[in-house]
Design an enzyme around this catalytic site. Structure first.
Site, mmCIF file in Angstrom:
data_model
loop_
_atom_site.group_PDB
_atom_site.id
_atom_site.type_symbol
_atom_site.label_atom_id
_atom_site.label_comp_id
_atom_site.label_asym_id
_atom_site.label_seq_id
_atom_site.Cartn_x
_atom_site.Cartn_y
_atom_site.Cartn_z
ATOM 1 C CG ASP A 182 -1.956 -1.033 1.235
ATOM 2 O OD1 ASP A 182 -2.222 -1.561 0.144
ATOM 3 O OD2 ASP A 182 -2.503 -1.337 2.303
ATOM 4 C CG ASP A 240 -0.322 5.401 6.444
ATOM 5 O OD1 ASP A 240 -1.262 5.062 7.175
ATOM 6 O OD2 ASP A 240 -0.412 5.513 5.202
ATOM 7 C CG ASP A 281 -3.584 -0.338 10.296
ATOM 8 O OD1 ASP A 281 -2.771 0.577 10.074
ATOM 9 O OD2 ASP A 281 -4.569 -0.567 9.569
ATOM 10 C CG ASP A 314 -8.099 0.923 9.694
ATOM 11 O OD1 ASP A 314 -7.726 0.091 8.857
ATOM 12 O OD2 ASP A 314 -9.297 1.259 9.835
ATOM 13 C CD GLU A 360 -5.757 -3.802 8.390
ATOM 14 O OE1 GLU A 360 -5.798 -2.589 8.113
ATOM 15 O OE2 GLU A 360 -5.729 -4.683 7.498
HETATM 16 O O1 F6P Z 1 -6.330 -0.978 4.551
HETATM 17 C C1 F6P Z 1 -7.397 -0.987 5.394
HETATM 18 C C2 F6P Z 1 -8.607 -0.229 4.875
HETATM 19 O O2 F6P Z 1 -8.332 1.125 4.657
HETATM 20 C C3 F6P Z 1 -9.734 -0.414 5.880
HETATM 21 O O3 F6P Z 1 -9.725 0.563 6.873
HETATM 22 C C4 F6P Z 1 -10.974 -0.359 5.021
HETATM 23 O O4 F6P Z 1 -12.015 -1.146 5.561
HETATM 24 C C5 F6P Z 1 -10.497 -0.910 3.697
HETATM 25 O O5 F6P Z 1 -9.084 -0.783 3.666
HETATM 26 C C6 F6P Z 1 -11.095 -0.169 2.539
HETATM 27 O O6 F6P Z 1 -10.753 -0.816 1.381
HETATM 28 P P1 F6P Z 1 -11.350 -0.363 -0.053
HETATM 29 O O7 F6P Z 1 -10.676 0.956 -0.359
HETATM 30 O O8 F6P Z 1 -10.934 -1.453 -0.974
HETATM 31 O O9 F6P Z 1 -12.824 -0.204 0.078
#
Ligand code: F6P
Length: 324
Positions: free
Chosen positions: A66, A72, A114, A117, A272
């Site tokens: 990511d 972060d 995390d 988040d 998570e």
């Molecule tokens: O990486 C974690 C996260 O940001 C979570 O907090 C969230 O539920 C998810 O990813 C969102 O993912 P997407 O952008 O694919 O909906």
């Protein structure tokens, strides 16, 4: 333990936990340090916002691939430094670090986190948070979530809050003007039944059959097989979608899908899914990977992903039946 202990604020909760023995005292010390770190992170977000470029892309990718944002990295530094002051913490596992960071050789607990988040919501004034898990150091880096001594998450939103459990009930606390987390005064219990689901519907074309069938039946509403209308909410921050589900019920799904890299969903087991599942079970809900309880899974590596479905117990069972 709930009856014997004063639960009016985080300090009294932690004092109560610490009295249960050395491992619990270590976990309490770690949570105290995390609360201090979260207070600093909340302050950064509240006071500096765009001015600090919190959402600026750092140009690097974290261990999961990511893109890292400035916040972060800042949150990770703040947490690592707070835990570095706690002798009881043997090592720190972070989404933002490739491997465990050793802290204190004689420490009895490991903290996984995390640090920030919901990174895609930085700079959008939408709730984000910090998730953490406290494990016995004796179990090593990769141990099932069932072993957690404590877990919780902070939410930086309209209120700065903490949901935490040491294996007993989930306690909801809110950061006050005096810098202390005080009990919010509600019993955290996820209602068994819900008519609200949370899923990123833009991935519909990639879903496997069971997910497509389940969501299809929810969408069919009163005239469909479920016989009632469903509402949908998707904040896109696990902590915010989670907090809502602890408050009023619901089902959250981040399933595996057919996209490249999503064969085990998106969310990470160690820092998570495990802490969220620990809280969910403590609040009477269920958390599964589609079939198996999240807390029973052994992580293959620190950054392993896992499909995550959690929330109201009866609705999670309802979903699981589509896969059988
Ligand atoms: O990486 C974690 C996260 O940001 C979570 O907090 C969230 O539920 C998810 O990813 C969102 O993912 P997407 O952008 O694919 O909906």
């Amino acid at each position: 333990r709930g009856e014997r202990c004063l639960m009016s604020n985080l300090s009294s909760v932690l004092a109560c936990e610490a009295a249960r023995g050395p491992l619990h005292a270590a976990a309490a010390a770690a949570v105290a340090a995390l609360a201090g770190a979260a207070t600093s992170i909340a302050g950064l977000i509240r006071h500096q916002g765009d001015a600090a470029g919190l959402g600026a892309v750092r140009g690097t990718e974290n261990a999961d691939g990511d893109t890292q944002k400035a916040l972060d990295v800042m949150a990770d530094d703040i947490i690592a430094s707070a835990l570095g002051k706690v002798d009881a913490v043997a090592s720190y596992l972070s989404e933002e670090q490739d491997a465990a960071i050793p802290l204190h050789a004689g420490g009895s607990v490991i903290v996984a986190s995390d640090p920030l988040d919901g990174s895609s919501n930085i700079d959008t004034n939408v709730s984000i948070g910090t998730i953490f898990s406290v494990l016995p150091a004796a179990g090593g880096v990769l141990q099932p979530g069932r072993n957690q001594i404590a877990a919780g998450f902070f939410v930086y939103g309209p209120q700065t809050t903490l949901l935490v459990s040491f294996g007993g009930p989930v306690i909801a606390l809110q950061l006050g003007e005096n810098g202390q987390f005080h009990d919010m005064g509600w019993q955290v219990r996820i209602p068994d039944v819900t008519s609200e689901f949370a899923i990123n519907a833009s991935n519909q074309r990639h879903w496997h059959k069971d997910v497509a069938a389940y969501i299809g039946d929810c969408l069919a509403g009163k005239d469909g097989p479920r016989g009632r209308n469903f509402n949908m909410r998707w904040v896109g921050s696990l902590v915010a979608d989670g907090w809502r589900i602890f408050r009023r019920g619901g089902i959250f799904l981040y399933p595996a899908d057919r996209r490249e890299g999503y064969g085990a969903g998106r969310l990470r087991l160690v820092y998570e899914a495990n802490p969220v599942a620990f809280l969910v079970e403590a609040a009477g809900g269920k958390a599964i990977d589609g079939a198996v309880p999240i807390l029973d899974l052994a992580p293959a590596d620190l950054h392993a992903r896992v499909p995550l479905v959690f929330g109201s117990a009866k609705e999670v069972d309802e979903f699981a039946a589509y896969g059988s």
